[in-house]
Design a protein around this motif. Structure first.
Motif, mmCIF file in Angstrom:
data_model
loop_
_atom_site.group_PDB
_atom_site.id
_atom_site.type_symbol
_atom_site.label_atom_id
_atom_site.label_comp_id
_atom_site.label_asym_id
_atom_site.label_seq_id
_atom_site.Cartn_x
_atom_site.Cartn_y
_atom_site.Cartn_z
ATOM 1 N N GLY A 105 -21.140 -13.488 -7.765
ATOM 2 C CA GLY A 105 -22.527 -12.603 -7.803
ATOM 3 C C GLY A 105 -22.510 -13.060 -6.003
ATOM 4 O O GLY A 105 -23.267 -11.553 -6.056
ATOM 5 N N VAL A 106 -22.936 -13.988 -6.015
ATOM 6 C CA VAL A 106 -23.280 -14.031 -4.552
ATOM 7 C C VAL A 106 -21.588 -13.871 -3.686
ATOM 8 O O VAL A 106 -21.786 -12.520 -2.364
ATOM 9 C CB VAL A 106 -23.663 -16.103 -4.518
ATOM 10 N N LEU A 108 -19.619 -11.299 -4.695
ATOM 11 C CA LEU A 108 -19.546 -10.084 -4.757
ATOM 12 C C LEU A 108 -21.064 -9.550 -3.138
ATOM 13 O O LEU A 108 -20.947 -8.201 -2.568
ATOM 14 C CB LEU A 108 -20.153 -9.414 -5.834
ATOM 15 N N LEU A 109 -22.314 -9.747 -3.089
ATOM 16 C CA LEU A 109 -23.138 -9.692 -2.035
ATOM 17 C C LEU A 109 -23.012 -9.997 -0.516
ATOM 18 O O LEU A 109 -23.598 -9.264 -0.081
ATOM 19 C CB LEU A 109 -24.209 -11.066 -3.209
ATOM 20 N N PRO A 112 -18.739 -7.673 -0.538
ATOM 21 C CA PRO A 112 -18.427 -6.383 -1.134
ATOM 22 C C PRO A 112 -16.781 -5.920 -1.467
ATOM 23 O O PRO A 112 -16.203 -5.192 -2.219
ATOM 24 C CB PRO A 112 -19.227 -5.516 -1.569
ATOM 25 N N SER A 119 -21.145 -1.737 -0.070
ATOM 26 C CA SER A 119 -22.346 -2.482 0.104
ATOM 27 C C SER A 119 -23.618 -1.024 -0.593
ATOM 28 O O SER A 119 -24.212 -2.055 -1.330
ATOM 29 C CB SER A 119 -22.795 -2.519 1.536
ATOM 30 N N GLY A 122 -21.715 -1.756 -4.355
ATOM 31 C CA GLY A 122 -21.227 -4.124 -4.084
ATOM 32 C C GLY A 122 -23.211 -4.502 -4.257
ATOM 33 O O GLY A 122 -22.878 -5.378 -5.169
ATOM 34 N N THR A 123 -24.082 -3.796 -3.734
ATOM 35 C CA THR A 123 -25.050 -4.680 -3.714
ATOM 36 C C THR A 123 -25.752 -4.654 -5.902
ATOM 37 O O THR A 123 -26.356 -5.696 -5.226
ATOM 38 C CB THR A 123 -25.904 -4.210 -2.797
ATOM 39 N N ALA A 126 -23.892 -6.798 -6.871
ATOM 40 C CA ALA A 126 -23.919 -8.032 -7.189
ATOM 41 C C ALA A 126 -25.353 -8.776 -7.870
ATOM 42 O O ALA A 126 -25.131 -9.783 -8.541
ATOM 43 C CB ALA A 126 -23.996 -8.416 -5.844
ATOM 44 N N VAL A 129 -24.788 -9.092 -11.477
ATOM 45 C CA VAL A 129 -24.205 -10.613 -11.673
ATOM 46 C C VAL A 129 -24.537 -11.281 -11.961
ATOM 47 O O VAL A 129 -24.915 -12.322 -12.482
ATOM 48 C CB VAL A 129 -23.078 -10.119 -11.159
ATOM 49 N N LEU A 130 -25.371 -12.318 -11.086
ATOM 50 C CA LEU A 130 -26.361 -12.895 -10.385
ATOM 51 C C LEU A 130 -28.056 -12.236 -11.321
ATOM 52 O O LEU A 130 -27.590 -14.158 -11.663
ATOM 53 C CB LEU A 130 -27.191 -13.114 -8.834
#
Length: 157
Positions: A105-106, A108-109, A112, A119, A122-123, A126, A129-130
């Motif tokens: 997640g980090v 991907l954030l 991306p 973004s 992806g944001t 992310a 996922v986090l």
């Protein structure tokens, strides 16, 4: 019930009552002998003060350095050495998977583009996922006592 004080209840009455109590104790023999059968030493008041005397006649204040025969309690090498900490527990497979989700997640954030995403997609992905990785870690927290605890394991918070 009379709330007014009797004029005889002044400080003189307290002194007379105290003198009466002391006289009663002396009649019973209380206070005639010292503990352990020792008699009071009248010469102790007139004895010289212990320790060295200054020129002015006042006793000097004793310090730790005045007595060379006495060893100090703490030497320079005497100090508390804490025991070695216990080893870290071995991570289980579910914990490793949750930590990998958080790491994914980090990444991907922050980047991306590595996954071919913009973004705007992806944001939110992310963040999902986090949160999934953090939630998985929270759900894996043990609520019961450790498996090696006995019947008397003290306070459990």
């Amino acid at each position: 019930m009379n709330s007014r004080r009797d004029p005889a209840d002044g400080p003189e009455d307290v002194d007379a009552t105290f003198a009466e109590i002391v006289a009663g104790l002396e009649r019973d023999g209380v206070g005639r002998t010292w503990p352990d059968g020792e008699e009071p030493d009248d010469e102790a008041d007139e004895a010289e003060p212990a320790g060295p005397i200054r020129p002015e006649g006042k006793p000097a204040v004793a310090t730790v350095d005045d007595d060379p025969d006495e060893e100090p309690d703490d030497g320079p090498d005497d100090h508390f050495v804490p025991p070695d900490p216990p080893p870290l527990p071995v991570l289980r497979a579910g914990t490793i998977a949750a930590l990998l989700l958080i790491l994914l997640g980090v990444v991907l954030l922050l980047f991306p583009g590595l996954f071919g995403l913009g973004s705007s997609v992806g944001t939110p992905l992310a963040l999902v996922v986090l949160c999934s990785g953090a939630g998985w870690l929270v759900l894996r927290i043990r609520n019961g006592p450790p498996p090696d605890s006995g019947w008397d394991d003290g306070a459990v918070l």
